[in-house]
Each structure stands twice: as C-alpha cells, then as structure tokens.
Design an enzyme around this catalytic site. Structure first.
Site, PDB file in Angstrom:
ATOM      1  N   TYR A   1      33.025  37.492  63.377  1.00 17.64           N
ATOM      2  CA  TYR A   1      32.381  37.901  62.121  1.00 17.64           C
ATOM      3  C   TYR A   1      32.062  39.409  62.129  1.00 17.64           C
ATOM      4  O   TYR A   1      32.352  40.121  61.155  1.00 17.64           O
ATOM      5  CB  TYR A   1      31.099  37.092  61.938  1.00 17.64           C
ATOM      6  CG  TYR A   1      30.219  37.512  60.786  1.00 17.64           C
ATOM      7  CD1 TYR A   1      30.459  37.046  59.491  1.00 17.64           C
ATOM      8  CD2 TYR A   1      29.124  38.354  60.982  1.00 17.64           C
ATOM      9  CE1 TYR A   1      29.638  37.415  58.436  1.00 17.64           C
ATOM     10  CE2 TYR A   1      28.293  38.724  59.932  1.00 17.64           C
ATOM     11  CZ  TYR A   1      28.552  38.255  58.663  1.00 17.64           C
ATOM     12  OH  TYR A   1      27.738  38.621  57.616  1.00 17.64           O
TER      13      TYR A   1
ATOM     14  N   SER B   1      27.650  44.365  56.568  1.00 16.64           N
ATOM     15  CA  SER B   1      26.482  43.820  57.284  1.00 16.64           C
ATOM     16  C   SER B   1      26.008  44.829  58.320  1.00 16.64           C
ATOM     17  O   SER B   1      26.782  45.685  58.760  1.00 16.64           O
ATOM     18  CB  SER B   1      26.892  42.530  57.996  1.00 16.64           C
ATOM     19  OG  SER B   1      25.886  42.115  58.898  1.00 16.64           O
TER      20      SER B   1
HETATM   21  P1  NAD Z   1      26.020  32.461  51.152  1.00 14.39           P
HETATM   22  O1  NAD Z   1      26.375  31.317  52.004  1.00 14.39           O
HETATM   23  O2  NAD Z   1      25.073  32.239  50.049  1.00 14.39           O
HETATM   24  O3  NAD Z   1      27.320  33.129  50.532  1.00 14.39           O
HETATM   25  C1  NAD Z   1      28.575  33.104  51.162  1.00 14.39           C
HETATM   26  C2  NAD Z   1      29.549  32.502  50.183  1.00 14.39           C
HETATM   27  O4  NAD Z   1      30.872  32.651  50.690  1.00 14.39           O
HETATM   28  C3  NAD Z   1      29.389  31.020  49.950  1.00 14.39           C
HETATM   29  O5  NAD Z   1      28.467  30.743  48.927  1.00 14.39           O
HETATM   30  C4  NAD Z   1      30.798  30.586  49.573  1.00 14.39           C
HETATM   31  O6  NAD Z   1      30.903  30.415  48.179  1.00 14.39           O
HETATM   32  C5  NAD Z   1      31.664  31.752  49.975  1.00 14.39           C
HETATM   33  N1  NAD Z   1      32.802  31.316  50.791  1.00 14.39           N
HETATM   34  C6  NAD Z   1      32.855  31.128  52.131  1.00 14.39           C
HETATM   35  N2  NAD Z   1      34.084  30.729  52.481  1.00 14.39           N
HETATM   36  C7  NAD Z   1      34.821  30.661  51.347  1.00 14.39           C
HETATM   37  C8  NAD Z   1      36.170  30.314  51.071  1.00 14.39           C
HETATM   38  N3  NAD Z   1      37.030  29.981  52.046  1.00 14.39           N
HETATM   39  N4  NAD Z   1      36.585  30.333  49.765  1.00 14.39           N
HETATM   40  C9  NAD Z   1      35.734  30.679  48.780  1.00 14.39           C
HETATM   41  N5  NAD Z   1      34.445  31.045  48.996  1.00 14.39           N
HETATM   42  C10 NAD Z   1      34.009  31.028  50.262  1.00 14.39           C
HETATM   43  O7  NAD Z   1      25.456  33.578  52.145  1.00 14.39           O
HETATM   44  P2  NAD Z   1      25.120  35.123  51.949  1.00 14.39           P
HETATM   45  O8  NAD Z   1      24.338  35.476  53.162  1.00 14.39           O
HETATM   46  O9  NAD Z   1      24.576  35.420  50.626  1.00 14.39           O
HETATM   47  O10 NAD Z   1      26.531  35.822  52.100  1.00 14.39           O
HETATM   48  C11 NAD Z   1      27.009  36.772  51.193  1.00 14.39           C
HETATM   49  C12 NAD Z   1      27.506  37.982  51.939  1.00 14.39           C
HETATM   50  O11 NAD Z   1      26.424  38.611  52.608  1.00 14.39           O
HETATM   51  C13 NAD Z   1      28.545  37.685  53.008  1.00 14.39           C
HETATM   52  O12 NAD Z   1      29.568  38.666  52.936  1.00 14.39           O
HETATM   53  C14 NAD Z   1      27.783  37.869  54.301  1.00 14.39           C
HETATM   54  O13 NAD Z   1      28.629  38.255  55.367  1.00 14.39           O
HETATM   55  C15 NAD Z   1      26.843  38.977  53.898  1.00 14.39           C
HETATM   56  N6  NAD Z   1      25.683  39.159  54.761  1.00 14.39           N
HETATM   57  C16 NAD Z   1      24.754  38.185  54.866  1.00 14.39           C
HETATM   58  C17 NAD Z   1      23.676  38.388  55.700  1.00 14.39           C
HETATM   59  C18 NAD Z   1      22.610  37.341  55.869  1.00 14.39           C
HETATM   60  O14 NAD Z   1      21.768  37.471  56.767  1.00 14.39           O
HETATM   61  N7  NAD Z   1      22.579  36.322  55.047  1.00 14.39           N
HETATM   62  C19 NAD Z   1      23.544  39.588  56.420  1.00 14.39           C
HETATM   63  C20 NAD Z   1      24.523  40.558  56.273  1.00 14.39           C
HETATM   64  C21 NAD Z   1      25.596  40.339  55.438  1.00 14.39           C
END
Ligand code: NAD
Ligand code: MG
Length: 345
Positions: free
Chosen positions: A250, A237
C-alpha cells in the site's frame, strides 16, 4: 466564541444541528435512484458531529481513542462502524464554490470520498460516485445526500481493477453528467500484512491495480473530456513519506501517486488542467476496520498523532473543495497534508 467541547457534548450538538438544517430533493440515476429515505432520519443520534465552522478545540472536536475493537469484511461499510464516521452530513455548508461543475469521485460511498461528494454537491456540483456493489448501503446514503443538495447524483458501481470497466465508468459519468470538470481518484485497497513473506502476489497485484492502474486508466479516459480549468485530485497518504512496516504494498502505491501527480501536473500545466494530491494521516473510515489495520491497532488508532486522535472524513472535505475550485488556480503538482500535526510535506 464557543467554549471547548467535550466528547459527551457531541451528540447534543448534533441534535441541535439536525433540527436547524433543511434539505430538499434533487435527481439521481442508477439502481439507487428510487431510494427516498431521509438520510438524517436513518442515522439518528449515533452520528457524532459538530458545526465545523465554529471556533473550537480540534483536539476534542471528535472522538478520541480508545475505540471499541471491531472488524468488518472488506470493503466494509461506514454505516457499521462505531462510532460512525462524520462525513459532514449535518455540518458541511456550501457557498457555490463549485457551481455548475461535474465531478467523478471513486470510492465516493464512504470515508474521504463521501465527504468530498457531500461537499461538492453542497458547493453546487453534480456528482457521480463509483464504489463496489457490496457498498450499496453506504452509496444509497450518499446519493440521497446529493439529491438533498438539489444536485444530480449518479451511481456507478463496479470494480476499477478492470481496465474496461474504468473506461466505461468515465464514459457513463460523462454521459450522465453531460461532461466532466473534476476527477477525484480516491478509491484504494489497504490490507495490513506483517511480513513480506506473507504478502501474496494476489494482494500485491490487487493493491497496485486498485491504487495505481485504475488511477492511470481513469485519468487517461477522462482527459479527452477536460477543458482548461479542470482539476484532478489524487488521494495519497502520509504512508508515501513514512511507510509502515505492515503496509509494504500500500505505502509504495501512495508514494507512486505523489510522483504520478507531480509528473502529470507538468504535462498538463500548459493546458490549464491542474493535478494535485492530498496526503491524509489516520482517518476513521471503513478502509481501516476492514483489514487496513489489525483490530488491536484500531483501539488506539490516531493516538500517535500530535492531536492524539484520528481525523474524521469531514475534516478533509475543505481541501478537496479548494483544490477543485478556481480559487486555487495556481496550485498544481502539489501535495496537501491533513494529518493532525505531523507528517510531510
Ligand atoms: P474507504 O474505505 O471509505 O474508501 C475506499 C474506497 O475504495 C471504498 O469505499 C471503495 O468504494 C473503494 N474501492 C476499493 N477497492 C475498489 C475496487 N476494486 N473497485 C472500486 N472501488 C474500490 O476509506 P478511506 O480511508 O476514505 O479511503 C479513501 C482514500 O484515502 C484512499 O485512497 C486511502 O488510501 C486514502 N487514505 C486513507 C487514510 C485513512 O487513514 N483512512 C489515510 C491516508 C490515505
Ligand atoms: Mg466504502
């Protein structure tokens, strides 16, 4: 060339795309294999999307703040967000760039993981997704989309905070897919807390277990199944470089993912196994509406980027495809930013 598109034109464009695209059925295993509801039919006109390959202005390509105030219980569902995120359901077109590959994606039910799952399937890969049981409604849609791309879809729900489950997850994915070539460590926990004094040991532990320990356990279990040409992609991120005050736990994990990626790439270079990371900026996903941001901050989510809007998961898919593909055969130990004009590296 396509003229600039205003947000109001998005739904009309979507309708045209839906009528142009044709999907056919494939295979799936797991609880949700029985579902046969066409995903596009379920989602109707509420989806906002565009033909991603047409030249257009990225500033107006997708919804911009202000967004409606909203919150969901963790872990949240993409299907309940307003506007619904675009994961490339109606726009991503594959070209066989991952033909015959076998991929495991954690957090593959929604957000960035779902966008990668759709793209991988349309590029010719069989795909296993992991998610939490509470996310079954989102996962059903992804499994259906993979089937429509005529690829094998494997649903592997479970909690990756447990080491034994992580080992089982990899074993099940390898058995169902018949091997493993691509691992996307993408699942994460993000919960906003303003003061270190209110950050509990339980949350700190859960964030580290989900974001770091699970990546370590799953990667370790997957490695014996990899041969030269395999690819590991970890989702970091912009928080790794510019940590927000309310994401103390985080942000640390996202910085550690960069370090893990670079270190492991050095270990595995001579084996021909590549390890890279993606560092997204603000992206419109369930993570953010289920505690990742305070609801008030969601209204202006993405406003502070140079493009003035959050990214949509679909806008990340191409990077995950490229890093998985043999086309990026010399890229390892790198971090790829996708963040609307600012951020590192
Ligand atoms: P999202 O909520 O769609 O995806 C996160 C997923 O993590 C969930 O769908 C869930 O299935 C999984 N998860 C969480 N805890 C879990 C557990 N204990 N066991 C199994 N699965 C679990 O959100 P996203 O934003 O697409 O996140 C995906 C990645 O992107 C993450 O690593 C997040 O840190 C990163 N990210 C997101 C953003 C943003 O702004 N959305 C920015 C930077 C990085
Ligand atoms: Mg989810």
């Amino acid at each position: 060339m396509k003229p600039d598109i205003k947000p109001n034109d998005i739904e009309r464009e979507h309708t045209n795309l839906c009528s142009r695209r044709r999907f056919v059925g494939g295979m799936a295993t797991g609880i949700i294999a029985a579902s046969a509801t066409p995903v596009l039919g379920q989602q109707g006109n509420s989806r906002q999307t565009l033909d991603q390959t047409a030249k257009q202005n990225p500033v107006t390509q997708y919804p911009r703040p202000p967004f409606r105030r909203q919150s969901q219980d963790w872990p949240g569902l993409a299907g309940k967000m307003t506007p619904r995120p675009d994961h490339g359901e109606t726009s991503y077109e594959g070209n066989g760039r991952l033909a015959g590959r076998k991929a495991l994606i954690t957090g593959g039910d929604s957000g960035i993981g779902r966008a990668a799952a759709i793209a991988y399937a349309r590029e010719g890969a069989d795909v296993a997704i992991n998610y939490l049981p509470a996310e079954e409604p989102d996962a059903i849609e992804v499994i259906q989309l993979i089937r429509e791309a005529e690829r094998k879809a494997v649903a592997l729900p479970g909690d990756i905070r447990d080491e034994n489950f992580c080992k089982q997850l990899v074993a099940d994915a390898v058995r169902e897919l018949g091997g493993l070539d691509i691992l996307v460590n993408n699942a994460a926990k993000q919960h906003s807390v303003n003061s270190i004094l209110d950050l509990t040991t339980e949350q700190f532990d859960a964030t580290f277990k989900t974001n770091l320990y699970a990546m370590f356990w799953i990667t370790k279990a997957a490695l014996p199944h990899f041969t030269a040409g395999a690819s590991i992609i970890n989702t970091s991120s912009v928080q790794a470089y510019n940590p927000s005050e309310n994401l103390l736990d985080y942000a640390q994990t996202k910085a550690a993912i960069v370090s893990f990626t670079k270190s492991l790439a050095k270990q595995l270079g001579e084996k021909g196994i590549r390890v890279n990371a993606v560092a997204p900026g603000p992206v419109w996903t369930p993570l953010q509406v289920s505690g990742g941001q305070p609801p008030s901050a969601l209204e202006s989510f993405g406003e502070n980027t140079p493009m003035g809007r959050p990214g949509q998961p679909a806008e990340l898919a191409a990077v995950y495809v490229t890093l998985a593909s043999q086309e990026s055969s010399y890229a390892s130990g790198q971090v790829y930013g996708v963040s609307g004009g600012s951020g590192n590296p």
